[in-house]
Write an enzyme that holds these catalytic residues in place. Structure first.
Site, mmCIF file in Angstrom:
data_model
loop_
_atom_site.group_PDB
_atom_site.id
_atom_site.type_symbol
_atom_site.label_atom_id
_atom_site.label_comp_id
_atom_site.label_asym_id
_atom_site.label_seq_id
_atom_site.Cartn_x
_atom_site.Cartn_y
_atom_site.Cartn_z
ATOM 1 N N GLU A 107 -76.611 -77.035 4.172
ATOM 2 C CA GLU A 107 -76.709 -76.480 5.534
ATOM 3 C C GLU A 107 -76.858 -74.963 5.461
ATOM 4 O OE1 GLU A 107 -73.530 -78.047 7.905
ATOM 5 O OE2 GLU A 107 -73.442 -76.249 9.137
ATOM 6 N N GLU A 113 -68.522 -73.978 2.949
ATOM 7 C CA GLU A 113 -68.020 -75.354 2.902
ATOM 8 C C GLU A 113 -68.555 -76.123 1.702
ATOM 9 O OE1 GLU A 113 -68.928 -77.201 6.682
ATOM 10 O OE2 GLU A 113 -68.389 -75.362 7.738
ATOM 11 N N ASP A 172 -72.268 -76.148 2.956
ATOM 12 C CA ASP A 172 -72.700 -75.316 4.087
ATOM 13 C C ASP A 172 -72.594 -73.878 3.590
ATOM 14 O OD1 ASP A 172 -73.293 -73.933 6.330
ATOM 15 O OD2 ASP A 172 -71.667 -74.739 7.573
ATOM 16 N N ASP A 174 -78.056 -75.184 11.186
ATOM 17 C CA ASP A 174 -76.923 -75.040 12.114
ATOM 18 C C ASP A 174 -77.161 -73.779 12.947
ATOM 19 O OD1 ASP A 174 -74.503 -74.575 13.363
ATOM 20 O OD2 ASP A 174 -73.348 -74.271 11.550
ATOM 21 N N HIS A 219 -68.003 -80.922 14.341
ATOM 22 C CA HIS A 219 -66.893 -80.185 14.962
ATOM 23 C C HIS A 219 -67.163 -78.687 14.869
ATOM 24 C CE1 HIS A 219 -64.821 -79.524 10.787
ATOM 25 N NE2 HIS A 219 -66.118 -79.377 10.729
ATOM 26 N N SER A 231 -67.828 -68.774 12.500
ATOM 27 C CA SER A 231 -69.091 -68.244 11.971
ATOM 28 C C SER A 231 -70.192 -68.644 12.955
ATOM 29 C CB SER A 231 -69.372 -68.800 10.570
ATOM 30 O OG SER A 231 -69.536 -70.189 10.603
ATOM 31 N N GLU A 278 -60.580 -75.786 8.315
ATOM 32 C CA GLU A 278 -61.065 -77.158 8.490
ATOM 33 C C GLU A 278 -60.318 -78.140 7.587
ATOM 34 O OE1 GLU A 278 -65.359 -77.097 8.336
ATOM 35 O OE2 GLU A 278 -65.462 -75.959 10.213
ATOM 36 N N LYS A 302 -69.526 -84.367 10.626
ATOM 37 C CA LYS A 302 -68.687 -83.371 9.960
ATOM 38 C C LYS A 302 -67.430 -83.190 10.797
ATOM 39 C CE LYS A 302 -70.133 -79.324 8.616
ATOM 40 N NZ LYS A 302 -70.839 -78.010 8.607
ATOM 41 N N LYS A 345 -73.739 -79.378 17.541
ATOM 42 C CA LYS A 345 -72.437 -78.892 18.026
ATOM 43 C C LYS A 345 -72.585 -78.706 19.535
ATOM 44 C CE LYS A 345 -71.169 -76.055 13.995
ATOM 45 N NZ LYS A 345 -71.363 -74.696 13.425
ATOM 46 N N HIS A 369 -63.885 -69.150 6.893
ATOM 47 C CA HIS A 369 -62.834 -70.115 7.227
ATOM 48 C C HIS A 369 -61.604 -70.034 6.327
ATOM 49 C CE1 HIS A 369 -66.065 -72.888 9.186
ATOM 50 N NE2 HIS A 369 -65.833 -71.778 9.872
HETATM 51 P P1 PGA Z 1 -67.939 -72.624 12.773
HETATM 52 O O1 PGA Z 1 -68.250 -73.285 11.370
HETATM 53 O O2 PGA Z 1 -67.424 -73.672 13.663
HETATM 54 O O3 PGA Z 1 -66.917 -71.568 12.423
HETATM 55 O O4 PGA Z 1 -69.230 -72.026 13.255
HETATM 56 C C1 PGA Z 1 -68.795 -74.548 11.215
HETATM 57 C C2 PGA Z 1 -70.157 -74.502 10.572
HETATM 58 O O5 PGA Z 1 -70.678 -73.413 10.271
HETATM 59 O O6 PGA Z 1 -70.736 -75.554 10.364
HETATM 60 ZN ZN ZN Z 2 -72.588 -74.481 9.491
#
Ligand code: PGA
Ligand code: ZN
Length: 410
Positions: A283, A164, A240, A310, A363, A42, A204, A386, A335, A155
């Site tokens: 998030e 999430e 999230d 994010d 991650h 995503s 995840e 995370k 990230k 996911h």
């Molecule tokens: P992604 O998801 O690594 O698929 O972007 C993680 C997140 O959105 O926090």
């Molecule tokens: Zn996110």
């Protein structure tokens, strides 16, 4: 004077079985380091560019041989000619070589893998652990794990739209936090099984059952926490929403349920969930392009709930500066592959700290055995990390690295 002797790229696989970039850097004193780029599902629209071959004959177009060749044919030559390489000069050199705003020429996946590999090689050369190389000699604290124990959205192939559902177990030590999280995770698996719900896992490591609503997901998790013998003073909840995935023409469309919501309705829904459940962090409650919605939710909930950007901030100082000016959110997800170098990652964490924003190290949904983010979380005393559920080696590797770091610090 230590210089760079060799830089080599290699195509390897990530936790979804898709190709990703691995790099190895060897220094003139024999020190060596490896880095592997992760990959999102995503992904935010403003992230640095992940270079893929696009040739459908191999890996459905997801190969990264061009990124690997960029390391072997372009990056290696330049880095090996640096007179006294430091993290900053190595990263700046690759940024300049690439020459684009979003690293689309060489690929952020190529650049990040080399940047991490150089960090590891340098730590070894200095004979210090990676977290000390990244964060200096000051006091270090271990983070609280934000464990994604129920997966939905992009996911998981279930009917849950929120991406999430996380727990934050706060033990006295990291080892205790991890134990509490693992016990709750297994309790949740048992509860799902007893109810006849599918207990397969998502990308995840969190369970991915088909359930009635987001509320039901939160109720199941609360039941697991209580049944494992813990109270909400010790274990908080986090979401999230990953709502950029839903944003179309100023409205939010939840694809799995087929429901449209306005920003106002979505804010109200999040507000009610935070009122009814012990949620301490949310998030991406609004889209990366919905600054107005972000400011509204920050005004309403920002004093009591951590609101993490994010897709909104994409680990980018320019985007974070926009948020600081507008008053959007109060925390940033970090990230490294959203921006593409170790130096820029450290810069944005510093900017967040100076402006009262919390940093949550993260991650990606596509991961590997690389544990760089574990060291990063300790280096900058982030307070939170995370790395998914306590399940699947790609997730657990980071938690295991944190156990090892804690063991040397205690
Ligand atoms: P992604 O998801 O690594 O698929 O972007 C993680 C997140 O959105 O926090
Ligand atoms: Zn996110």
């Amino acid at each position: 004077m230590v210089t760079i002797k060799s830089v080599k790229g290699l195509q390897v696989l990530d936790s979804r079985g898709n190709p990703t970039v691995c790099a190895q850097v060897v220094l003139s004193d024999g020190s060596a380091g490896v880095g592997i780029a992760p990959s999102g599902a995503s992904t935010g629209a403003y992230e640095a560019y992940e270079l893929r071959d696009g040739d459908k004959a191999f890996y459905g177009g997801k190969g990264v041989t061009t990124a690997v060749e960029n390391i072997n044919n372009i990056i290696a030559k330049e880095l090996c000619s640096l007179i006294s390489p430091t993290q900053k000069t190595v990263d700046d050199c690759m940024i300049e070589l690439d020459g684009t705003e979003n690293k689309s020429s060489l690929g952020a996946n190529a650049i990040l893998a080399v940047s991490i590999a150089f960090a590891r090689a340098s730590a070894e050369s200095h004979k210090i652990p990676l977290y000390r190389y990244l964060g200096g000699v000051g006091k270090k604290t271990l983070p609280v794990p934000m464990m994604n124990i129920l997966n939905g959205g992009a996911h998981a192939s279930n009917n849950v739209d929120i991406q999430e559902f996380m727990i934050l177990p706060k033990g006295v030590t990291f080892a205790e936090s991890l134990r509490i999280g693992s016990e709750i995770y297994h309790r949740l698996g048992k509860i799902l099984g007893d109810k006849g719900l599918r207990s397969g896992v998502g990308d995840e490591g969190g369970f991915a059952p088909d359930i009635e609503s987001d509320r039901e997901a939160l109720e199941l998790i609360c039941e697991a926490i209580v049944s494992a013998g813990y109270g909400f003073d010790k274990v908080g909840l986090a979401l999230d929403v990953a709502s950029s995935e839903w944003y179309r023409d100023g409205k939010y469309y939840m694809p799995k349920r087929g429901i449209y919501m306005s920003a106002g309705e979505l804010i109200k829904t999040v507000e009610e969930l935070c009122k009814d459940f012990p949620i301490i962090s949310v998030e991406d409650p609004l889209s990366e392009d919905d600054w107005e919605g972000w400011c509204e939710i920050t005004n309403k909930l920002g004093s009591s709930v951590q609101l993490v950007g994010d897709d909104l901030f994409v680990t980018n100082t320019k985007r974070l500066n926009m948020g600081i000016k507008k008053g959007a959110g109060n925390a940033i997800l970090i990230k490294p592959n959203q921006i593409g170098t170790v130096s820029e990652t450290l810069e944005v964490i510093d900017l967040a700290l100076k402006n009262g924003y919390k940093s949550v190290i993260s991650h990606r949904s596509g991961e590997s055995e690389d544990t760089f983010i574990a060291d990063l979380s300790v280096a900058v005393n982030a307070g939170m990390i995370k790395s998914g559920a306590p399940c699947r080696t790609d997730r657990v590797a980071k938690y295991n690295r944190l156990l090892a770091i804690e063991d040397t610090l205690l």
